[in-house]
Design a protein around this motif. Structure first.
Motif, mmCIF file in Angstrom:
data_model
loop_
_atom_site.group_PDB
_atom_site.id
_atom_site.type_symbol
_atom_site.label_atom_id
_atom_site.label_comp_id
_atom_site.label_asym_id
_atom_site.label_seq_id
_atom_site.Cartn_x
_atom_site.Cartn_y
_atom_site.Cartn_z
ATOM 1 N N SER A 247 0.833 -1.207 0.000
ATOM 2 C CA SER A 247 0.000 0.000 0.000
ATOM 3 C C SER A 247 0.865 1.253 0.000
ATOM 4 C CB SER A 247 -0.913 0.008 1.226
ATOM 5 O OG SER A 247 -1.753 -1.115 1.237
ATOM 6 N N HIS A 248 1.967 1.210 0.743
ATOM 7 C CA HIS A 248 2.843 2.368 0.885
ATOM 8 C C HIS A 248 4.296 1.903 0.731
ATOM 9 C CE1 HIS A 248 -0.767 4.038 2.789
ATOM 10 N NE2 HIS A 248 -0.721 3.028 3.632
ATOM 11 N N VAL A 249 5.076 2.619 -0.054
ATOM 12 C CA VAL A 249 6.473 2.243 -0.236
ATOM 13 C C VAL A 249 7.379 3.303 0.379
ATOM 14 C CG1 VAL A 249 6.522 3.203 -2.587
ATOM 15 C CG2 VAL A 249 8.248 1.528 -1.891
ATOM 16 N N LEU A 250 8.080 2.909 1.457
ATOM 17 C CA LEU A 250 8.970 3.826 2.177
ATOM 18 C C LEU A 250 10.415 3.355 2.108
ATOM 19 C CD1 LEU A 250 6.085 3.657 4.068
ATOM 20 C CD2 LEU A 250 7.297 5.601 5.039
ATOM 21 N N LEU A 251 10.742 2.592 1.086
ATOM 22 C CA LEU A 251 12.079 2.031 0.970
ATOM 23 C C LEU A 251 13.156 3.115 1.005
ATOM 24 C CD1 LEU A 251 11.652 -0.712 -1.772
ATOM 25 C CD2 LEU A 251 11.914 -1.052 0.687
ATOM 26 N N THR A 252 14.180 2.876 1.799
ATOM 27 C CA THR A 252 15.332 3.755 1.833
ATOM 28 C C THR A 252 16.220 3.458 0.625
ATOM 29 O OG1 THR A 252 16.603 2.160 3.122
ATOM 30 C CG2 THR A 252 15.291 3.779 4.351
ATOM 31 N N GLU A 253 17.275 4.235 0.483
ATOM 32 C CA GLU A 253 18.208 3.994 -0.629
ATOM 33 C C GLU A 253 18.805 2.591 -0.540
ATOM 34 O OE1 GLU A 253 21.840 6.398 -2.887
ATOM 35 O OE2 GLU A 253 21.183 6.990 -0.872
ATOM 36 N N LYS A 254 19.168 2.174 0.677
ATOM 37 C CA LYS A 254 19.703 0.823 0.862
ATOM 38 C C LYS A 254 18.628 -0.226 0.585
ATOM 39 C CE LYS A 254 23.341 1.921 4.204
ATOM 40 N NZ LYS A 254 23.843 1.701 5.592
ATOM 41 N N GLY A 255 17.388 0.088 0.982
ATOM 42 C CA GLY A 255 16.287 -0.827 0.739
ATOM 43 C C GLY A 255 16.043 -1.054 -0.738
ATOM 44 N N VAL A 256 16.153 0.015 -1.527
ATOM 45 C CA VAL A 256 15.980 -0.101 -2.978
ATOM 46 C C VAL A 256 17.088 -0.969 -3.573
ATOM 47 C CG1 VAL A 256 15.978 1.167 -5.163
ATOM 48 C CG2 VAL A 256 14.746 2.083 -3.191
ATOM 49 N N GLN A 257 18.310 -0.789 -3.074
ATOM 50 C CA GLN A 257 19.410 -1.604 -3.575
ATOM 51 C C GLN A 257 19.205 -3.081 -3.244
ATOM 52 O OE1 GLN A 257 22.007 -0.522 -5.592
ATOM 53 N NE2 GLN A 257 22.145 -2.755 -5.813
#
Length: 321
Positions: A247-257
């Motif tokens: 529902s909501h995407v709060l991924l950090t830069e590290k999370g995206v990697q």
């Protein structure tokens, strides 16, 4: 009464989409942060006797965004607005929904009370961490759901032998709603969390996933740890392609990697949070829920029921898919 839509500092893009849908102009306003961190807000046009809608998520910078909402509501009330509705696509502090250990704050309740004390007459939000958080507010709360819009996009992927996967037992009920909409089965992750870190360990998957395409569903993710742990466990259990819907995407830069390096083929989410970290990722597909919120505002303004939107979203909202 005439409605007027304003945007907080984190809600400008989302608010503009709402205005485009409704055929109205975004209210003129300004937000300024002084060097020591003090926040200043001002509406640059009259709101006297108008029904004001303030669009602002409490997302990646929750303390600043929450404080700004309080200042905005107070400013509108002091400027003689007829009503003030807080349109909050994501309410970060909803995670603090219970006192499950000694000497802790029920943060969601504190925030709800502050928003009301500032003068808010109504709140519109989406996919709270738990539905009972609506009870923290004494004012009306319109609680919308991203599920139909996310599922409609999943349908366009034409995935056969699909299984919906809940990352833990706590999200099982909502996972069953996804499975019912998509007419498929459900599997459940067995998750352990030992502390307040954003990492949890998946120890098993309950349900048949071998040889199937899997859709992991959850309300939000910050580090991506649980999603990726579930995905790897699904691979070990013989799942084919793996997708995720949030529902909501709060991924950090590290999370995206982490997502880029994971077995997840595609993460589908909404624009409830303005997240700059996901903009260049080919593994993230954002589907806008701004038309859903715009339709809700229109119905509130026309004094119509909002509840039909909970189960049957108008076809014109799906035009963005």
């Amino acid at each position: 009464m005439e409605i007027k839509i304003f945007a907080g500092s984190s809600g400008k893009e989302f608010a503009q989409k709402i205005c485009d849908y409704l055929g109205t102009e975004l209210g003129k306003s300004r937000v300024f942060t002084f060097t020591e961190g003090n926040t200043y807000v001002k509406a640059d046009e009259t709101v006297r006797d108008k029904d004001v809608y303030l669009v602002q998520s409490i997302g990646l910078h929750p303390n600043n965004e929450f404080t700004e909402i309080l200042f905005w509501v107070d400013a509108f009330k002091r400027a003689s607005a007829n009503t003030v509705t807080v349109v909050m696509p994501y309410f970060s502090y909803a995670k603090g929904d219970k006192k499950d250990e000694p000497r802790v704050s029920i943060r969601g309740r504190v925030c709800a009370e502050c928003i009301e004390l500032a003068g808010a007459d109504r709140v519109v939000t989406m996919d709270l961490h738990s539905p009972q958080i609506q009870g923290f507010f004494k004012k009306p709360v319109d609680h919308l759901f991203a599920l139909p819009i996310l599922c409609e996009y999943v349908k366009t992927l034409n995935l056969d032998d699909l299984v919906v996967v809940s990352p833990d037992s706590g999200f099982t009920k909502e996972a069953r709603n996804y499975a019912k909409y998509l007419k498929t089965s459900v599997a459940i992750g067995d998750k352990e969390r030992d502390d307040h870190s954003e990492n949890a360990k998946i120890v098993d998957i309950v349900g048949d996933v071998e040889g199937k395409n899997a859709l992991i569903v959850d309300d939000f993710s910050i580090s991506g740890g649980t999603l990726i742990d579930v995905a790897r466990t699904l691979k070990e259990k013989g799942a084919k392609k793996i997708y995720a819907a949030l529902s909501h995407v709060l991924l950090t830069e590290k999370g995206v990697q982490k997502l880029e390096d994971s077995p997840i083929e595609l993460l589908i989410s909404t624009d409830s949070v303005n997240n700059p970290y996901i903009q260049n990722s080919d593994k993230v597909k954002i589907v806008s829920v701004a038309p859903l919120f715009a339709e809700t505002i229109g119905r509130i303004d026309r004094r119509e029921s909002v509840s039909p939107l909970f189960n049957e979203v108008p076809n014109k909202i799906f035009e963005n898919i």
